[in-house]
Scaffold this active site. Structure first.
Site, PDB file in Angstrom:
ATOM      1  N   GLY A 216       0.858  -1.180   0.000  1.00 37.56           N
ATOM      2  CA  GLY A 216       0.000   0.000   0.000  1.00 37.56           C
ATOM      3  C   GLY A 216       0.889   1.223   0.000  1.00 37.56           C
ATOM      4  N   GLU A 217       0.515   2.218   0.762  1.00 35.74           N
ATOM      5  CA  GLU A 217       1.319   3.428   0.918  1.00 35.74           C
ATOM      6  C   GLU A 217       1.803   3.461   2.361  1.00 35.74           C
ATOM      7  OE1 GLU A 217       3.506   6.436   0.423  1.00 35.74           O
ATOM      8  OE2 GLU A 217       2.320   5.826  -1.324  1.00 35.74           O
ATOM      9  N   SER A 218       3.112   3.346   2.557  1.00 36.91           N
ATOM     10  CA  SER A 218       3.645   3.187   3.908  1.00 36.91           C
ATOM     11  C   SER A 218       3.305   4.371   4.806  1.00 36.91           C
ATOM     12  CB  SER A 218       5.166   2.971   3.866  1.00 36.91           C
ATOM     13  OG  SER A 218       5.820   4.070   3.268  1.00 36.91           O
TER      14      SER A 218
ATOM     15  N   CYS B 132       6.237  -5.260   0.514  1.00 39.60           N
ATOM     16  CA  CYS B 132       6.305  -3.944  -0.126  1.00 39.60           C
ATOM     17  C   CYS B 132       6.272  -2.844   0.950  1.00 39.60           C
ATOM     18  CB  CYS B 132       5.203  -3.789  -1.165  1.00 39.60           C
ATOM     19  SG  CYS B 132       5.520  -2.444  -2.347  1.00 39.60           S
TER      20      CYS B 132
ATOM     21  N   ILE C 278       6.040  -3.502  -7.572  1.00 44.58           N
ATOM     22  CA  ILE C 278       5.267  -2.303  -7.878  1.00 44.58           C
ATOM     23  C   ILE C 278       5.698  -1.194  -6.918  1.00 44.58           C
ATOM     24  CG2 ILE C 278       2.959  -1.295  -8.096  1.00 44.58           C
ATOM     25  CD1 ILE C 278       1.860  -4.155  -8.397  1.00 44.58           C
ATOM     26  N   ARG C 279       6.512  -0.286  -7.390  1.00 44.17           N
ATOM     27  CA  ARG C 279       7.018   0.815  -6.564  1.00 44.17           C
ATOM     28  C   ARG C 279       7.606   0.306  -5.250  1.00 44.17           C
ATOM     29  NH1 ARG C 279       2.695   4.742  -5.103  1.00 44.17           N
ATOM     30  NH2 ARG C 279       4.457   5.986  -4.408  1.00 44.17           N
TER      31      ARG C 279
ATOM     32  N   HIS D 270       5.124  -8.123  -4.139  1.00 42.29           N
ATOM     33  CA  HIS D 270       3.759  -8.473  -3.765  1.00 42.29           C
ATOM     34  C   HIS D 270       3.532  -9.974  -3.971  1.00 42.29           C
ATOM     35  CE1 HIS D 270       1.953  -4.410  -3.260  1.00 42.29           C
ATOM     36  NE2 HIS D 270       2.966  -4.068  -4.037  1.00 42.29           N
TER      37      HIS D 270
ATOM     38  N   GLU E 172       1.328 -11.779  -2.797  1.00 39.66           N
ATOM     39  CA  GLU E 172      -0.098 -12.116  -2.794  1.00 39.66           C
ATOM     40  C   GLU E 172      -0.724 -12.036  -4.178  1.00 39.66           C
ATOM     41  OE1 GLU E 172      -0.084  -7.643  -2.505  1.00 39.66           O
ATOM     42  OE2 GLU E 172       1.185  -9.303  -1.851  1.00 39.66           O
TER      43      GLU E 172
END
Length: 205
Positions: free
Chosen positions: A49-51, A81, A138-139, A179, A181
């Site tokens: 997500g966004e940390s 991530c 992803i990022r 990721h 998952e």
């Protein structure tokens, strides 16, 4: 042997996908949004997500300090991530007010692989797995440096930047830059669930 109860921090990210992977790995999977739910699990997954957002939401939901305390007492945690960033003791490229749960003696670089358009997939050799694991980046972050107690289980070659660790383990904590998952391969989750059993962290109930 009873199935470990593994919670997924359900503040942001691919919560449903992690629940599916955990169930396929033999765990009793559930969501964690409040301290009482954290108290009821043997282990925790901190998803991508966004940390910075997860950090702020964990404080708003009064989860940050209880998570830190459980990590300090030896609770197994898998961070993927953004979850890797949140398990790191030190972060490069973060915001001035960013906090982490900590626990891993690593320095990670946020968005190390670039922006969303720089996302990529690769087959990754992970120590402990017989065959390569298909990894979706992803990022994602990578590990810039780590202490002597940290095991590097996988790394990627970044050319002039050298090989960068992307799966690391320290005690009961396991972190991945990608990721796991996303897809059908649940072996990293299975490795984590087995480690919960190995650490003797399954509560009798």
């Amino acid at each position: 042997m009873s199935a470990p109860r593994v919670g997924v921090l359900a503040l942001q990210g691919d919560v449903r996908e992690h629940l599916r992977m955990l169930a396929a790995s033999g765990a009793e999977a559930t969501t964690v949004r409040r301290p009482s739910e954290l108290d009821a699990v043997d282990a925790l997954v901190v998803p991508g997500g966004e940390s910075t957002t997860i950090d702020k939401l964990s404080r708003a939901f009064e989860l940050r300090d209880p998570i830190r305390e459980r990590i300090g007492s030896g609770m197994p945690v898998l961070g993927t991530c953004a979850g890797m960033i949140l398990l790191a003791d030190r972060v490069e490229g973060g915001t001035d007010d960013q906090q982490t749960f900590g626990g891993m003696d690593v320095t990670v670089r946020r968005n190390a692989f670039g922006r969303q358009v720089d996302s990529f997939e690769t087959d990754l050799r992970v120590q402990g797995l017989d065959d390569p694991l298909h990894a979706v980046f992803i990022r994602g972050p990578w590990v810039e440096s780590h202490g002597p107690g940290v095991e590097v289980l996988a790394a990627v070659d970044r050319g002039d930047q050298g090989r960068r660790p992307v799966v690391v383990r320290q005690g009961a904590l396991l972190a991945a830059s990608f990721h796991p998952e996303l897809g059908a391969d649940h072996r990293l989750h299975q490795m984590f669930v087995r480690s919960v059993h190995a650490n003797g962290d399954v509560a009798s109930r």
